[in-house]
Design a protein around this motif. Sequence first.
Motif, PDB file in Angstrom:
ATOM      1  N   ARG A 150       0.831  -1.207   0.000  1.00  0.00           N
ATOM      2  CA  ARG A 150       0.000   0.000   0.000  1.00  0.00           C
ATOM      3  C   ARG A 150       0.866   1.258   0.000  1.00  0.00           C
ATOM      4  NH1 ARG A 150      -3.214  -3.573   2.491  1.00  0.00           N
ATOM      5  NH2 ARG A 150      -2.384  -3.365   4.581  1.00  0.00           N
ATOM      6  N   ARG A 151       1.966   1.240   0.769  1.00  0.00           N
ATOM      7  CA  ARG A 151       2.872   2.389   0.804  1.00  0.00           C
ATOM      8  C   ARG A 151       3.494   2.662  -0.561  1.00  0.00           C
ATOM      9  NH1 ARG A 151       4.750   0.453   5.418  1.00  0.00           N
ATOM     10  NH2 ARG A 151       6.585  -0.462   4.474  1.00  0.00           N
ATOM     11  N   LYS A 152       3.858   1.588  -1.273  1.00  0.00           N
ATOM     12  CA  LYS A 152       4.502   1.728  -2.585  1.00  0.00           C
ATOM     13  C   LYS A 152       3.496   1.969  -3.705  1.00  0.00           C
ATOM     14  CE  LYS A 152       8.597  -1.072  -1.727  1.00  0.00           C
ATOM     15  NZ  LYS A 152       9.321  -2.290  -2.127  1.00  0.00           N
ATOM     16  N   GLY A 153       2.217   1.797  -3.402  1.00  0.00           N
ATOM     17  CA  GLY A 153       1.194   2.002  -4.421  1.00  0.00           C
ATOM     18  C   GLY A 153       0.978   0.806  -5.326  1.00  0.00           C
ATOM     19  N   THR A 154       1.511  -0.341  -4.943  1.00  0.00           N
ATOM     20  CA  THR A 154       1.359  -1.539  -5.779  1.00  0.00           C
ATOM     21  C   THR A 154       0.161  -2.383  -5.377  1.00  0.00           C
ATOM     22  OG1 THR A 154       2.912  -2.747  -4.362  1.00  0.00           O
ATOM     23  CG2 THR A 154       3.826  -1.692  -6.314  1.00  0.00           C
ATOM     24  N   SER A 155      -0.574  -1.941  -4.381  1.00  0.00           N
ATOM     25  CA  SER A 155      -1.720  -2.729  -3.919  1.00  0.00           C
ATOM     26  C   SER A 155      -2.906  -2.645  -4.872  1.00  0.00           C
ATOM     27  CB  SER A 155      -2.141  -2.277  -2.520  1.00  0.00           C
ATOM     28  OG  SER A 155      -2.573  -0.938  -2.554  1.00  0.00           O
ATOM     29  N   THR A 156      -2.839  -1.764  -5.848  1.00  0.00           N
ATOM     30  CA  THR A 156      -3.967  -1.590  -6.768  1.00  0.00           C
ATOM     31  C   THR A 156      -3.724  -2.253  -8.121  1.00  0.00           C
ATOM     32  OG1 THR A 156      -3.075   0.531  -7.500  1.00  0.00           O
ATOM     33  CG2 THR A 156      -4.663   0.593  -5.699  1.00  0.00           C
ATOM     34  N   LEU A 157      -2.653  -3.030  -8.240  1.00  0.00           N
ATOM     35  CA  LEU A 157      -2.375  -3.714  -9.504  1.00  0.00           C
ATOM     36  C   LEU A 157      -3.432  -4.775  -9.771  1.00  0.00           C
ATOM     37  CD1 LEU A 157       1.494  -4.273  -9.269  1.00  0.00           C
ATOM     38  CD2 LEU A 157       0.286  -2.584 -10.642  1.00  0.00           C
ATOM     39  N   SER A 158      -3.810  -4.924 -11.035  1.00  0.00           N
ATOM     40  CA  SER A 158      -4.766  -5.967 -11.410  1.00  0.00           C
ATOM     41  C   SER A 158      -4.021  -7.293 -11.546  1.00  0.00           C
ATOM     42  CB  SER A 158      -5.435  -5.619 -12.737  1.00  0.00           C
ATOM     43  OG  SER A 158      -4.485  -5.700 -13.782  1.00  0.00           O
ATOM     44  N   SER A 159      -4.769  -8.375 -11.648  1.00  0.00           N
ATOM     45  CA  SER A 159      -4.162  -9.703 -11.819  1.00  0.00           C
ATOM     46  C   SER A 159      -3.330  -9.769 -13.086  1.00  0.00           C
ATOM     47  CB  SER A 159      -5.247 -10.781 -11.868  1.00  0.00           C
ATOM     48  OG  SER A 159      -5.894 -10.874 -10.634  1.00  0.00           O
ATOM     49  N   SER A 160      -3.825  -9.180 -14.171  1.00  0.00           N
ATOM     50  CA  SER A 160      -3.069  -9.224 -15.423  1.00  0.00           C
ATOM     51  C   SER A 160      -1.787  -8.397 -15.321  1.00  0.00           C
ATOM     52  CB  SER A 160      -3.923  -8.750 -16.599  1.00  0.00           C
ATOM     53  OG  SER A 160      -4.354  -7.431 -16.402  1.00  0.00           O
ATOM     54  N   GLN A 161      -1.832  -7.289 -14.586  1.00  0.00           N
ATOM     55  CA  GLN A 161      -0.619  -6.502 -14.383  1.00  0.00           C
ATOM     56  C   GLN A 161       0.404  -7.287 -13.553  1.00  0.00           C
ATOM     57  OE1 GLN A 161      -2.696  -3.133 -12.675  1.00  0.00           O
ATOM     58  NE2 GLN A 161      -1.993  -1.818 -14.348  1.00  0.00           N
ATOM     59  N   ILE A 162      -0.055  -7.975 -12.535  1.00  0.00           N
ATOM     60  CA  ILE A 162       0.836  -8.801 -11.706  1.00  0.00           C
ATOM     61  C   ILE A 162       1.445  -9.911 -12.557  1.00  0.00           C
ATOM     62  CG2 ILE A 162       0.915 -10.431  -9.771  1.00  0.00           C
ATOM     63  CD1 ILE A 162      -1.244  -8.633  -8.437  1.00  0.00           C
ATOM     64  N   ASP A 163       0.619 -10.558 -13.394  1.00  0.00           N
ATOM     65  CA  ASP A 163       1.134 -11.600 -14.285  1.00  0.00           C
ATOM     66  C   ASP A 163       2.205 -11.045 -15.216  1.00  0.00           C
ATOM     67  OD1 ASP A 163      -0.508 -13.505 -13.167  1.00  0.00           O
ATOM     68  OD2 ASP A 163      -2.046 -13.374 -14.734  1.00  0.00           O
ATOM     69  N   GLY A 164       1.994  -9.827 -15.713  1.00  0.00           N
ATOM     70  CA  GLY A 164       2.972  -9.190 -16.594  1.00  0.00           C
ATOM     71  C   GLY A 164       4.296  -8.939 -15.891  1.00  0.00           C
ATOM     72  N   VAL A 165       4.229  -8.479 -14.636  1.00  0.00           N
ATOM     73  CA  VAL A 165       5.443  -8.242 -13.856  1.00  0.00           C
ATOM     74  C   VAL A 165       6.185  -9.559 -13.634  1.00  0.00           C
ATOM     75  CG1 VAL A 165       6.321  -7.539 -11.583  1.00  0.00           C
ATOM     76  CG2 VAL A 165       4.585  -6.160 -12.734  1.00  0.00           C
ATOM     77  N   ILE A 166       5.448 -10.613 -13.311  1.00  0.00           N
ATOM     78  CA  ILE A 166       6.066 -11.929 -13.083  1.00  0.00           C
ATOM     79  C   ILE A 166       6.734 -12.420 -14.366  1.00  0.00           C
ATOM     80  CG2 ILE A 166       5.582 -14.371 -12.607  1.00  0.00           C
ATOM     81  CD1 ILE A 166       3.395 -13.357 -10.638  1.00  0.00           C
ATOM     82  N   LYS A 167       6.047 -12.326 -15.498  1.00  0.00           N
ATOM     83  CA  LYS A 167       6.621 -12.759 -16.780  1.00  0.00           C
ATOM     84  C   LYS A 167       7.890 -11.985 -17.108  1.00  0.00           C
ATOM     85  CE  LYS A 167       2.529 -14.470 -19.144  1.00  0.00           C
ATOM     86  NZ  LYS A 167       1.584 -14.273 -20.266  1.00  0.00           N
ATOM     87  N   ALA A 168       7.850 -10.676 -16.922  1.00  0.00           N
ATOM     88  CA  ALA A 168       9.017  -9.841 -17.223  1.00  0.00           C
ATOM     89  C   ALA A 168      10.195 -10.198 -16.315  1.00  0.00           C
ATOM     90  CB  ALA A 168       8.661  -8.368 -17.067  1.00  0.00           C
ATOM     91  N   THR A 169       9.921 -10.447 -15.054  1.00  0.00           N
ATOM     92  CA  THR A 169      10.975 -10.812 -14.107  1.00  0.00           C
ATOM     93  C   THR A 169      11.583 -12.153 -14.475  1.00  0.00           C
ATOM     94  OG1 THR A 169       9.837  -9.575 -12.370  1.00  0.00           O
ATOM     95  CG2 THR A 169      11.496 -11.177 -11.664  1.00  0.00           C
ATOM     96  N   ARG A 170      10.742 -13.118 -14.828  1.00  0.00           N
ATOM     97  CA  ARG A 170      11.253 -14.439 -15.228  1.00  0.00           C
ATOM     98  C   ARG A 170      12.078 -14.341 -16.509  1.00  0.00           C
ATOM     99  NH1 ARG A 170       5.828 -17.981 -13.954  1.00  0.00           N
ATOM    100  NH2 ARG A 170       6.209 -18.188 -11.715  1.00  0.00           N
ATOM    101  N   LYS A 171      11.617 -13.533 -17.442  1.00  0.00           N
ATOM    102  CA  LYS A 171      12.335 -13.363 -18.709  1.00  0.00           C
ATOM    103  C   LYS A 171      13.712 -12.743 -18.457  1.00  0.00           C
ATOM    104  CE  LYS A 171      11.673 -11.495 -23.345  1.00  0.00           C
ATOM    105  NZ  LYS A 171      10.771 -10.746 -24.230  1.00  0.00           N
ATOM    106  N   ALA A 172      13.762 -11.721 -17.601  1.00  0.00           N
ATOM    107  CA  ALA A 172      15.037 -11.074 -17.276  1.00  0.00           C
ATOM    108  C   ALA A 172      15.965 -12.041 -16.557  1.00  0.00           C
ATOM    109  CB  ALA A 172      14.792  -9.836 -16.417  1.00  0.00           C
ATOM    110  N   SER A 173      15.410 -12.851 -15.691  1.00  0.00           N
ATOM    111  CA  SER A 173      16.215 -13.836 -14.957  1.00  0.00           C
ATOM    112  C   SER A 173      16.803 -14.873 -15.901  1.00  0.00           C
ATOM    113  CB  SER A 173      15.341 -14.515 -13.894  1.00  0.00           C
ATOM    114  OG  SER A 173      16.081 -15.481 -13.196  1.00  0.00           O
ATOM    115  N   ARG A 174      16.003 -15.348 -16.867  1.00  0.00           N
ATOM    116  CA  ARG A 174      16.505 -16.312 -17.866  1.00  0.00           C
ATOM    117  C   ARG A 174      17.594 -15.694 -18.728  1.00  0.00           C
ATOM    118  NH1 ARG A 174      11.214 -17.403 -20.157  1.00  0.00           N
ATOM    119  NH2 ARG A 174      10.249 -17.478 -18.180  1.00  0.00           N
TER     120      ARG A 174
END
Length: 111
Positions: free
Chosen positions: A80-104
Amino acid sequence: MGFGTKLEGRGQIEEVGRERSRPYARANFGKLLRRVADERRSLVIEKRGTPKAVLLSIRDYVRLAAPEPEVLRLIGDESRRKGTSTLSSSQIDGVIKATRKASRAQRTKRR
């Protein structure tokens, strides 16, 4: 915070200092349910003056039945402090995909 009602027998509904009849409670049950959910109120159901049950929002029920561990509360506060509590499920999925892609990509670079 809460308000009480007597839904059985000859009773009344007490709603923050105002008394209403049992027919009012029955006729406006949907309205009472919305108030319980939207205003985070509880409804005490009495029979002949004795409390028998409580109507409360599902959010409050879950909080009482399975309180969140302290670590989850802290994570939620930080989100809530960072403002990430309002992300939608699809936005969260996008962040996860991008993080996994960068890690690979980093693992492939190291090889």
